[in-house]
Scaffold this motif. Structure first.
Motif, short mmCIF file in Angstrom:
data_model
loop_
_atom_site.label_atom_id
_atom_site.label_comp_id
_atom_site.label_asym_id
_atom_site.label_seq_id
_atom_site.Cartn_x
_atom_site.Cartn_y
_atom_site.Cartn_z
N TYR A 19 0.83 -1.21 0.00
CA TYR A 19 0.00 0.00 0.00
C TYR A 19 0.86 1.26 0.00
O TYR A 19 0.44 2.30 -0.49
CB TYR A 19 -0.97 -0.01 1.19
CG TYR A 19 -2.10 0.97 1.02
CD1 TYR A 19 -2.98 0.88 -0.04
CD2 TYR A 19 -2.27 2.03 1.91
CE1 TYR A 19 -4.01 1.78 -0.21
CE2 TYR A 19 -3.29 2.94 1.75
CZ TYR A 19 -4.16 2.81 0.69
OH TYR A 19 -5.18 3.72 0.52
N THR A 20 2.07 1.17 0.51
CA THR A 20 3.00 2.30 0.51
C THR A 20 3.26 2.79 -0.91
O THR A 20 3.36 3.99 -1.15
CB THR A 20 4.33 1.89 1.17
OG1 THR A 20 4.04 1.39 2.47
CG2 THR A 20 5.28 3.05 1.28
N ILE A 23 0.27 4.90 -1.99
CA ILE A 23 0.32 6.20 -1.31
C ILE A 23 1.37 7.10 -1.96
O ILE A 23 1.09 8.26 -2.29
CB ILE A 23 0.60 6.04 0.20
CG1 ILE A 23 -0.60 5.38 0.89
CG2 ILE A 23 0.92 7.39 0.84
CD1 ILE A 23 -0.34 4.99 2.33
N ASN A 24 2.56 6.57 -2.16
CA ASN A 24 3.63 7.37 -2.75
C ASN A 24 3.30 7.84 -4.16
O ASN A 24 3.70 8.94 -4.55
CB ASN A 24 4.95 6.59 -2.74
CG ASN A 24 5.52 6.45 -1.34
OD1 ASN A 24 5.23 7.25 -0.45
ND2 ASN A 24 6.30 5.41 -1.13
N TYR A 26 0.30 8.60 -5.37
CA TYR A 26 -0.80 9.56 -5.44
C TYR A 26 -0.80 10.67 -4.40
O TYR A 26 -1.58 11.62 -4.50
CB TYR A 26 -2.15 8.82 -5.36
CG TYR A 26 -2.42 8.01 -6.59
CD1 TYR A 26 -2.79 8.61 -7.78
CD2 TYR A 26 -2.29 6.63 -6.58
CE1 TYR A 26 -3.03 7.88 -8.91
CE2 TYR A 26 -2.52 5.88 -7.71
CZ TYR A 26 -2.90 6.51 -8.88
OH TYR A 26 -3.13 5.78 -10.00
N LYS A 27 0.04 10.60 -3.38
CA LYS A 27 -0.08 11.53 -2.25
C LYS A 27 0.08 13.00 -2.66
O LYS A 27 -0.69 13.84 -2.20
CB LYS A 27 0.88 11.17 -1.13
CG LYS A 27 2.34 11.35 -1.47
CD LYS A 27 3.23 10.93 -0.31
CE LYS A 27 4.69 11.07 -0.72
NZ LYS A 27 5.57 10.56 0.31
N TYR A 31 -3.02 15.51 -2.49
CA TYR A 31 -2.87 16.60 -1.54
C TYR A 31 -3.07 17.95 -2.21
O TYR A 31 -3.76 18.83 -1.68
CB TYR A 31 -1.49 16.54 -0.87
CG TYR A 31 -1.24 17.71 0.04
CD1 TYR A 31 -1.82 17.76 1.31
CD2 TYR A 31 -0.47 18.79 -0.36
CE1 TYR A 31 -1.63 18.85 2.15
CE2 TYR A 31 -0.27 19.88 0.47
CZ TYR A 31 -0.85 19.90 1.72
OH TYR A 31 -0.67 20.98 2.53
N GLN A 49 -5.04 11.96 4.54
CA GLN A 49 -4.77 10.79 5.38
C GLN A 49 -6.04 9.97 5.58
O GLN A 49 -6.02 8.74 5.45
CB GLN A 49 -4.20 11.24 6.72
CG GLN A 49 -3.79 10.09 7.61
CD GLN A 49 -3.14 10.56 8.90
OE1 GLN A 49 -3.07 11.74 9.19
NE2 GLN A 49 -2.65 9.61 9.67
N PHE A 52 -6.86 8.06 2.39
CA PHE A 52 -6.03 6.87 2.17
C PHE A 52 -6.45 5.73 3.11
O PHE A 52 -6.41 4.56 2.73
CB PHE A 52 -4.54 7.19 2.33
CG PHE A 52 -3.92 7.74 1.08
CD1 PHE A 52 -3.93 7.03 -0.10
CD2 PHE A 52 -3.31 8.99 1.08
CE1 PHE A 52 -3.35 7.53 -1.26
CE2 PHE A 52 -2.73 9.50 -0.07
CZ PHE A 52 -2.74 8.77 -1.24
N TYR A 56 -7.89 2.19 1.76
CA TYR A 56 -7.31 0.93 2.24
C TYR A 56 -8.40 -0.01 2.76
O TYR A 56 -8.42 -1.19 2.41
CB TYR A 56 -6.28 1.21 3.33
CG TYR A 56 -5.63 -0.05 3.86
CD1 TYR A 56 -4.60 -0.67 3.16
CD2 TYR A 56 -6.06 -0.62 5.06
CE1 TYR A 56 -4.00 -1.83 3.64
CE2 TYR A 56 -5.47 -1.78 5.55
CZ TYR A 56 -4.45 -2.38 4.83
OH TYR A 56 -3.88 -3.52 5.30
N LEU A 72 -9.94 6.44 -6.51
CA LEU A 72 -9.25 7.04 -5.37
C LEU A 72 -9.68 8.50 -5.18
O LEU A 72 -10.01 8.92 -4.06
CB LEU A 72 -7.74 6.96 -5.57
CG LEU A 72 -6.90 7.65 -4.50
CD1 LEU A 72 -6.50 6.64 -3.44
CD2 LEU A 72 -5.64 8.23 -5.11
#
Length: 188
Positions: A19-20, A23-24, A26-27, A31, A49, A52, A56, A72
């Motif tokens: 999952y990291t 996140i990396n 799309y963050k 944001y 946060q 995400f 998840y 997402l």
């Protein structure tokens, strides 16, 4: 199977570390979009946060019949819009030093560094939330009308109408106040 689908499958089979990667990927984009909705860096971080976490927890509900990014964004934007509707949140205009809160090498940040970009940001910020969101998704995130329609859960015609209305309002503001965007005032 592309890399993103592989990560999703890994997460669904119990590999939480995968999952990291999601996140990396799309963050920063997520944001930047949420920051423009909330206009508050701390709230934007909290919303992203939360989004995400929701993604998840609901990853098993994602159907690979559409782009993962659209799904997402829909989860994140719906989370923000729910907070707006519940009156738990009110936007307050604050000056944001985006270089300190977002990766300074991100293309959007580079774009925002000059004055023309700052004026455009102020112009977009005057729009109602739904119109501002459509402008951001279309021109900042480069999404097509169908993706925006899916994310916002509104008909395609509504996306087109709100986009047209938002651009018209921006043209009227430029005609009234002047500035860099003279091409807008000429119907561009």
């Amino acid at each position: 199977m592309d890399e993103e689908q592989l990560w999703i499958q890994q997460v669904l089979t119990g590999d939480k570390e995968a999952y990291t990667h999601i996140i990396n990927k799309y963050k920063n984009q997520l944001y930047a979009t949420v920051l423009r909705m909330t206009r508050n860096p701390q709230d934007a971080q909290d919303f992203v946060q939360d989004a995400f976490i929701k993604v998840y927890r609901n990853l098993d509900k994602y159907k690979a019949d559409g782009p993962f990014a659209s799904w997402l964004y829909r989860v994140a934007i719906n989370h923000c819009m729910d907070a707006f509707r519940k009156k738990q949140y009110s936007t307050v205009q604050v000056e944001v030093d985006e270089e300190k809160v977002v990766n300074p090498n991100h293309p959007e940040i580079i774009f925002l560094k000059n004055e023309k970009s700052r004026q455009l940001e102020r112009l977009v910020a005057t729009l109602p939330d739904d119109e501002r969101l459509i402008i951001l998704l279309r021109y900042v995130n480069e999404m097509n009308y169908e993706e925006i329609s899916e994310i916002m859960n509104v008909p395609l015609s509504t996306v087109r109408n709100k986009l047209h209305r938002a651009k018209k309002k921006m043209r009227e503001t430029v005609k009234r106040e002047g500035g860099y965007f003279h091409e807008l005032s000429n119907g561009g």
